[in-house]
Write an enzyme that holds these catalytic residues in place. Structure first.
Site, PDB file in Angstrom:
ATOM      1  N   GLY A   1      29.391 -16.785   6.650  1.00  0.00           N
ATOM      2  CA  GLY A   1      28.326 -17.694   6.231  1.00  0.00           C
ATOM      3  C   GLY A   1      27.851 -18.566   7.368  1.00  0.00           C
ATOM      4  O   GLY A   1      27.649 -19.776   7.220  1.00  0.00           O
ATOM      5  N   ALA A   2      27.616 -17.956   8.526  1.00  0.00           N
ATOM      6  CA  ALA A   2      27.413 -18.694   9.781  1.00  0.00           C
ATOM      7  C   ALA A   2      26.244 -19.665   9.758  1.00  0.00           C
ATOM      8  O   ALA A   2      26.263 -20.671  10.464  1.00  0.00           O
ATOM      9  CB  ALA A   2      27.231 -17.703  10.931  1.00  0.00           C
TER      10      ALA A   2
ATOM     11  N   GLY B   5      25.301 -21.556   7.324  1.00  0.00           N
ATOM     12  CA  GLY B   5      25.502 -22.655   6.391  1.00  0.00           C
ATOM     13  C   GLY B   5      25.629 -24.002   7.088  1.00  0.00           C
ATOM     14  O   GLY B   5      25.875 -24.090   8.294  1.00  0.00           O
TER      15      GLY B   5
ATOM     16  N   ARG C 141      23.855 -12.955   5.990  1.00  0.00           N
ATOM     17  CA  ARG C 141      23.494 -12.000   4.933  1.00  0.00           C
ATOM     18  C   ARG C 141      22.492 -10.959   5.413  1.00  0.00           C
ATOM     19  O   ARG C 141      22.528  -9.806   4.993  1.00  0.00           O
ATOM     20  CB  ARG C 141      22.928 -12.748   3.729  1.00  0.00           C
ATOM     21  CG  ARG C 141      23.987 -13.396   2.869  1.00  0.00           C
ATOM     22  CD  ARG C 141      23.386 -14.137   1.701  1.00  0.00           C
ATOM     23  NE  ARG C 141      22.628 -15.309   2.120  1.00  0.00           N
ATOM     24  CZ  ARG C 141      22.000 -16.131   1.289  1.00  0.00           C
ATOM     25  NH1 ARG C 141      22.014 -15.881   0.004  1.00  0.00           N
ATOM     26  NH2 ARG C 141      21.356 -17.185   1.749  1.00  0.00           N
TER      27      ARG C 141
ATOM     28  N   LEU D 255      28.961 -10.725   0.614  1.00  0.00           N
ATOM     29  CA  LEU D 255      30.142 -11.197  -0.096  1.00  0.00           C
ATOM     30  C   LEU D 255      30.673 -10.197  -1.121  1.00  0.00           C
ATOM     31  O   LEU D 255      31.885 -10.040  -1.278  1.00  0.00           O
ATOM     32  CB  LEU D 255      29.826 -12.527  -0.808  1.00  0.00           C
ATOM     33  CG  LEU D 255      29.738 -13.785   0.055  1.00  0.00           C
ATOM     34  CD1 LEU D 255      29.172 -14.944  -0.767  1.00  0.00           C
ATOM     35  CD2 LEU D 255      31.098 -14.148   0.618  1.00  0.00           C
TER      36      LEU D 255
ATOM     37  N   LYS E 219      34.469 -22.882  -7.405  1.00  0.00           N
ATOM     38  CA  LYS E 219      35.314 -23.259  -6.266  1.00  0.00           C
ATOM     39  C   LYS E 219      36.788 -23.227  -6.653  1.00  0.00           C
ATOM     40  O   LYS E 219      37.642 -22.821  -5.859  1.00  0.00           O
ATOM     41  CB  LYS E 219      34.931 -24.650  -5.763  1.00  0.00           C
ATOM     42  CG  LYS E 219      33.518 -24.759  -5.218  1.00  0.00           C
ATOM     43  CD  LYS E 219      33.250 -23.778  -4.091  1.00  0.00           C
ATOM     44  CE  LYS E 219      34.006 -24.109  -2.813  1.00  0.00           C
ATOM     45  NZ  LYS E 219      33.631 -23.215  -1.689  1.00  0.00           N
TER      46      LYS E 219
ATOM     47  N   PRO F  70      36.899 -30.427   1.172  1.00  0.00           N
ATOM     48  CA  PRO F  70      36.020 -31.571   1.455  1.00  0.00           C
ATOM     49  C   PRO F  70      35.415 -32.155   0.183  1.00  0.00           C
ATOM     50  O   PRO F  70      35.234 -31.459  -0.821  1.00  0.00           O
ATOM     51  CB  PRO F  70      34.918 -30.975   2.335  1.00  0.00           C
ATOM     52  CG  PRO F  70      35.300 -29.546   2.570  1.00  0.00           C
ATOM     53  CD  PRO F  70      36.245 -29.161   1.490  1.00  0.00           C
TER      54      PRO F  70
END
Length: 344
Positions: free
Chosen positions: A8-9, A11, A33, A61, A158, A183
């Site tokens: 997911g670079a 993001g 993607r 994914l 999550k 986080p």
């Protein structure tokens, strides 16, 4: 230097993490993607060190073997790809499946790569709590047990994704170890024009999307601190388990005050206060008219102040946190610079 895979670079958190890795000399392989829109990757390719030490690959994914090629030869993996939206048409298809299956697919690919020694998964405080309780101090031992497809579906995605990761470790017993970063609401300047969900809260407040000051209190953390936490999790041999990554809590009333000072020409900031008992009861009723994701969030968070212990990440990883009040002001100006907030 080691080769680190970052999923997911593009993001919000991932792009800052790649910048941190490159700044410290790492070689980075990022997954995206699609290469269809070159502009989406321009910010990554412009990072210092990217031309020599960053490569990008396509990966999906939900493809069972989507990360096989990306994981080959990597020393470590940061799994950061996961949908982050509050309202979707189909929570199972749009949130849970990509989060859970994407995590499992990534771990399976990593298990097939003998070079991988550690995987760090970006989870969330959403996997720790669905509804903060005033008399309970949250720690890494807590799990969200209340969310579902119909109640805080993003939180549910999550939670299920992180549980799937730990179950995989117990059952598959791969050669690598797993560390998880949890986080709270991640804010800060963006490396791209894309408006992430967390920063959008501030944009909505400034634009007058909130009718009044509500009894909401958020736990915040600067995106650069979250990026640093992931790198420290790679570099600390003794790192293990989960890590709450949150600096401080700030009420909506204080957020509005910070935004008013940072953007003195903003004219639509709320001033009417509903951050009291009657106002909270009224807004909980009004939440029934909101889209499911927003409505369930308001009903479970209005009038509640999260309490958590971030000692583990400070002592074991040596992470120090920025003052999130300064980050809020910096984020506000960044939103103006990117055109997400127009003051005139």
């Amino acid at each position: 230097m080691p080769l680190v895979l970052v999923t997911g670079a593009t993001g919000f958190i991932a792009s800052h993490t790649i910048a941190d890795l490159l700044a410290h000399g790492y070689h980075v392989r990022g997954t995206v993607r699609s290469f269809a829109k070159a502009a989406d990757h321009a910010a990554l390719k412009a990072l210092p060190g990217a031309s020599e030490r960053l490569e990008l690959l396509e990966a999906q994914l939900l493809d069972p073997h989507g990360f096989d090629k990306a994981a080959e030869g990597c020393d470590a993996v940061l799994h950061m790809a996961s949908p982050y939206v509050m309202d979707v048409t189909d929570p199972q298809k749009d949130l849970v499946d990509p989060a859970v299956q994407g995590t499992v697919n990534l771990l399976k690919s990593a298990a097939q790569a003998p070079s991988v020694k550690r995987v760090v998964v970006t989870s969330s405080m959403a996997a720790i709590t669905d509804e903060p309780e005033a008399d309970h101090l949250l720690t890494e031992a807590d799990w969200n047990t209340k969310s579902s497809l119909t109640r805080n579906a993003y939180y549910y995605s999550k939670t299920m994704a992180e549980r799937a990761a730990w179950s995989f470790m117990d059952e598959a017993k791969p050669a690598f170890d797993l560390v998880v970063i949890n986080p709270f609401l991640v804010i800060g300047p963006s490396l791209t024009k894309a408006l992430n969900t967390s920063n959008k809260v501030f944009a909505d407040i400034v634009k007058g999307q909130y009718p009044a000051i509500l009894a909401l209190t958020w736990g915040f953390v600067d995106v650069r601190d979250v990026a640093r936490a992931h790198v420290l999790a790679l570099e600390t041999p003794s790192a293990s388990g989960r890590y709450i990554c949150a600096a401080d809590t700030v009420s909506m009333r204080d957020v509005v005050g910070i935004l008013r000072e940072a953007l003195p020409s903003a004219r639509k900031l709320p001033s009417f206060g509903l951050d009291h008992g009657f106002g909270t009861s009224l807004m909980r009723l009004a939440a029934l008219t909101q889209p499911p994701g927003v409505g369930s969030y308001l009903r479970s968070h209005l009038g509640r102040v999260p309490r958590y212990d971030n000692k583990k990440i400070r002592t074991e990883l040596g992470l120090t946190f920025r003052d999130v009040r300064k980050t809020i002001a910096e984020t506000a100006n960044d939103l103006v610079a990117w055109g997400h907030i127009k003051l005139r």
